[in-house]
Design a protein around this motif. Structure first.
Motif, PDB file in Angstrom:
ATOM      1  N   SER A   1       0.832  -1.265  -0.038  1.00  0.00           N
ATOM      2  CA  SER A   1      -0.026  -0.037   0.093  1.00  0.00           C
ATOM      3  C   SER A   1       0.942   1.180   0.065  1.00  0.00           C
ATOM      4  O   SER A   1       0.392   2.447  -0.495  1.00  0.00           O
ATOM      5  N   ALA A   2       2.060   1.259   0.460  1.00  0.00           N
ATOM      6  CA  ALA A   2       3.024   2.213   0.410  1.00  0.00           C
ATOM      7  C   ALA A   2       3.423   2.634  -1.067  1.00  0.00           C
ATOM      8  O   ALA A   2       3.467   3.818  -1.327  1.00  0.00           O
ATOM      9  N   PHE A   3       3.637   1.591  -1.630  1.00  0.00           N
ATOM     10  CA  PHE A   3       4.015   1.690  -3.226  1.00  0.00           C
ATOM     11  C   PHE A   3       2.684   2.171  -4.032  1.00  0.00           C
ATOM     12  O   PHE A   3       2.886   2.812  -4.965  1.00  0.00           O
ATOM     13  N   THR A   4       1.500   1.437  -3.783  1.00  0.00           N
ATOM     14  CA  THR A   4       0.336   1.514  -4.527  1.00  0.00           C
ATOM     15  C   THR A   4      -0.297   2.424  -4.362  1.00  0.00           C
ATOM     16  O   THR A   4      -1.392   2.954  -5.124  1.00  0.00           O
ATOM     17  N   LYS A   5      -0.389   3.237  -3.213  1.00  0.00           N
ATOM     18  CA  LYS A   5      -1.214   3.858  -2.669  1.00  0.00           C
ATOM     19  C   LYS A   5      -2.675   3.432  -2.616  1.00  0.00           C
ATOM     20  O   LYS A   5      -3.766   4.203  -2.552  1.00  0.00           O
ATOM     21  N   TRP A   6      -2.966   2.099  -2.420  1.00  0.00           N
ATOM     22  CA  TRP A   6      -4.213   1.278  -2.329  1.00  0.00           C
ATOM     23  C   TRP A   6      -3.933   0.333  -1.332  1.00  0.00           C
ATOM     24  O   TRP A   6      -3.332  -0.193  -1.285  1.00  0.00           O
ATOM     25  N   CYS A   7      -4.967   0.520  -0.391  1.00  0.00           N
ATOM     26  CA  CYS A   7      -5.239  -0.410   0.784  1.00  0.00           C
ATOM     27  C   CYS A   7      -6.492  -0.933   0.767  1.00  0.00           C
ATOM     28  O   CYS A   7      -7.486  -0.279   0.896  1.00  0.00           O
ATOM     29  N   PRO A   8      -6.668  -2.325   0.752  1.00  0.00           N
ATOM     30  CA  PRO A   8      -8.215  -2.938   0.827  1.00  0.00           C
ATOM     31  C   PRO A   8      -9.020  -2.260   2.000  1.00  0.00           C
ATOM     32  O   PRO A   8     -10.111  -2.359   1.895  1.00  0.00           O
ATOM     33  N   MET A   9      -8.056  -2.383   3.009  1.00  0.00           N
ATOM     34  CA  MET A   9      -9.072  -1.797   4.311  1.00  0.00           C
ATOM     35  C   MET A   9      -9.553  -0.564   4.183  1.00  0.00           C
ATOM     36  O   MET A   9     -10.681  -0.293   4.754  1.00  0.00           O
ATOM     37  N   ILE A  10      -8.661   0.517   3.533  1.00  0.00           N
ATOM     38  CA  ILE A  10      -9.208   1.731   3.377  1.00  0.00           C
ATOM     39  C   ILE A  10     -10.434   1.636   2.501  1.00  0.00           C
ATOM     40  O   ILE A  10     -11.692   2.360   2.794  1.00  0.00           O
ATOM     41  N   THR A  11     -10.688   0.693   1.536  1.00  0.00           N
ATOM     42  CA  THR A  11     -11.771   0.681   0.790  1.00  0.00           C
ATOM     43  C   THR A  11     -13.084   0.124   1.596  1.00  0.00           C
ATOM     44  O   THR A  11     -14.063   0.704   1.495  1.00  0.00           O
ATOM     45  N   ILE A  12     -12.763  -0.834   2.530  1.00  0.00           N
ATOM     46  CA  ILE A  12     -13.830  -1.396   3.307  1.00  0.00           C
ATOM     47  C   ILE A  12     -14.392  -0.321   4.174  1.00  0.00           C
ATOM     48  O   ILE A  12     -15.595  -0.235   4.426  1.00  0.00           O
ATOM     49  N   LEU A  13     -13.375   0.387   4.946  1.00  0.00           N
ATOM     50  CA  LEU A  13     -13.611   1.448   5.794  1.00  0.00           C
ATOM     51  C   LEU A  13     -14.447   2.597   5.177  1.00  0.00           C
ATOM     52  O   LEU A  13     -15.367   2.942   5.726  1.00  0.00           O
ATOM     53  N   LYS A  14     -14.253   3.021   3.888  1.00  0.00           N
ATOM     54  CA  LYS A  14     -15.022   4.111   3.319  1.00  0.00           C
ATOM     55  C   LYS A  14     -16.406   3.370   3.030  1.00  0.00           C
ATOM     56  O   LYS A  14     -17.499   4.135   3.240  1.00  0.00           O
ATOM     57  N   LYS A  15     -16.520   2.126   2.419  1.00  0.00           N
ATOM     58  CA  LYS A  15     -17.911   1.568   2.306  1.00  0.00           C
ATOM     59  C   LYS A  15     -18.816   1.590   3.590  1.00  0.00           C
ATOM     60  O   LYS A  15     -20.072   1.688   3.310  1.00  0.00           O
ATOM     61  N   ILE A  16     -18.234   1.584   4.788  1.00  0.00           N
ATOM     62  CA  ILE A  16     -18.965   1.235   6.084  1.00  0.00           C
ATOM     63  C   ILE A  16     -19.325   2.786   6.387  1.00  0.00           C
ATOM     64  O   ILE A  16     -19.921   2.810   7.624  1.00  0.00           O
ATOM     65  N   GLY A  17     -18.798   3.708   5.701  1.00  0.00           N
ATOM     66  CA  GLY A  17     -19.050   5.115   6.354  1.00  0.00           C
ATOM     67  C   GLY A  17     -17.869   5.943   7.338  1.00  0.00           C
ATOM     68  O   GLY A  17     -18.341   6.950   7.737  1.00  0.00           O
ATOM     69  N   ILE A  18     -16.989   5.467   7.295  1.00  0.00           N
ATOM     70  CA  ILE A  18     -15.887   6.056   8.213  1.00  0.00           C
ATOM     71  C   ILE A  18     -15.356   7.278   7.334  1.00  0.00           C
ATOM     72  O   ILE A  18     -15.030   7.191   5.901  1.00  0.00           O
ATOM     73  N   GLU A  19     -15.407   8.538   7.792  1.00  0.00           N
ATOM     74  CA  GLU A  19     -15.140   9.596   7.254  1.00  0.00           C
ATOM     75  C   GLU A  19     -13.312   9.853   7.108  1.00  0.00           C
ATOM     76  O   GLU A  19     -12.852   9.519   8.063  1.00  0.00           O
ATOM     77  N   GLU A  20     -13.192  10.441   5.945  1.00  0.00           N
ATOM     78  CA  GLU A  20     -11.571  10.901   5.940  1.00  0.00           C
ATOM     79  C   GLU A  20     -11.363  12.027   6.799  1.00  0.00           C
ATOM     80  O   GLU A  20     -12.008  12.814   7.160  1.00  0.00           O
ATOM     81  N   GLU A  21     -10.070  12.391   6.679  1.00  0.00           N
ATOM     82  CA  GLU A  21      -9.406  13.729   7.293  1.00  0.00           C
ATOM     83  C   GLU A  21     -10.088  14.965   6.487  1.00  0.00           C
ATOM     84  O   GLU A  21     -10.255  14.961   5.419  1.00  0.00           O
TER      85      GLU A  21
END
Length: 63
Positions: free
Chosen positions: A43-63
């Motif tokens: 995720s450090a190299f690709t800037k994509w993390c599966p857990m971030i995708t999951i957290l966004k889908k359940i409604g956790i807001e970004e900074e």
């Protein structure tokens, strides 16, 4: 709690759980720790993390 703080909390808890399982259940659980580390590295190299995708889908807001 915001998205990236939640992500760090989940990663830390998962590492502790995997180390607990490695010590008390079976040494092969160390591969779960390796998986978590590999995911963090990719995720450090690709800037994509599966857990971030999951957290966004359940409604956790970004900074």
């Amino acid at each position: 709690m915001k998205l990236h703080a939640f992500l760090r909390l989940i990663a830390g808890v998962m590492v502790l759980v995997s180390l607990f399982l490695t010590h008390y259940v079976h040494p092969n659980w160390v591969w779960f720790t390796v998986f978590i580390a590999a995911n963090l590295i990719q995720s450090a190299f690709t800037k994509w993390c599966p857990m971030i995708t999951i957290l966004k889908k359940i409604g956790i807001e970004e900074e």
